[in-house]
Enzyme design. Structure first.
Site, PDB file in Angstrom:
ATOM      1  CG  ASP A 105      -1.903   0.758   1.054  1.00 10.35           C
ATOM      2  OD1 ASP A 105      -2.029   1.937   0.256  1.00 10.35           O
ATOM      3  OD2 ASP A 105      -3.026   0.830   2.002  1.00 10.35           O
ATOM      4  CE  LYS A 133      -5.374  -0.741  -1.077  1.00 11.14           C
ATOM      5  NZ  LYS A 133      -5.767   0.220   0.077  1.00 11.14           N
TER       6      LYS A 133
END
Length: 184
Positions: A105, A133
């Protein structure tokens, strides 16, 4: 089609998608590390299911170990403060280390983990992340093995959670915003 939990907006990756991609990743890791032994490190808790499936697809001698690291606290966004909650029991010195991560992330936790493990003098460190991500402010981390790129949304299932729920979903889905917004 499998039943979708009522709190899931949509399924991103089905159980079949996950199985096929993890199998491919395991084959590639086996080919890239022929003749080597690996220490595969899972970042608990989210990556435990991914690592369990991944190591069964790696045809090499390997050892599994676990770390618990946190940068989230009780929120939905990273706090930026990284803490080791459980350290490895195995020595990494002189060993080929493969970090099995569930999702990249912000990258803050993983960057901290890599620096920490590098200080222990491994032969090599590589990262296998199931999901990466697409975020604007992601730390620059070289992930040799990436399962899937995913949107910058709140992802749960296949080990990933919100408030310790949804880890047991056999697919990866996007959590409905109203689920985590009502808790804030």
């Amino acid at each position: 089609m499998q039943a979708v939990h009522e709190d899931i907006d949509r399924v991103l990756f089905t159980e079949e998608d996950l199985r096929a991609r993890v199998k491919d990743m395991g084959r590639q890791i086996t080919a890239d590390h022929e003749g080597e032994s690996l220490l595969v490190v899972s970042v608990l808790r989210g990556a435990a299911i991914f690592m369990a499936d991944l190591v069964r697809e790696i045809d090499l001698p390997l050892e599994m170990d676990y770390m618990a690291i946190s940068s989230y606290g009780n929120g939905v966004k990273s706090s930026g403060i990284v803490r080791i909650l459980k350290d490895l029991t195995s020595s990494v010195e002189g060993r080929h280390v493969l970090i099995a991560e569930d999702i990249l992330d912000s990258g803050l936790t993983l960057k901290y983990l890599i620096r920490n493990l590098e200080s222990r003098n491994p032969a090599s460190i590589e990262v296998a992340t199931l999901l990466r991500k697409k975020t604007k402010a992601q730390a620059d981390i070289d992930c040799r093995y990436v399962g899937f790129e995913c949107p910058d949304e709140f992802i749960v299932g296949y080990g990933m959670d919100y408030a310790e729920r949804y880890r047991n979903l056999p697919y990866i889905g996007v959590l409905k915003p109203e689920v985590y917004e009502r808790a804030q």
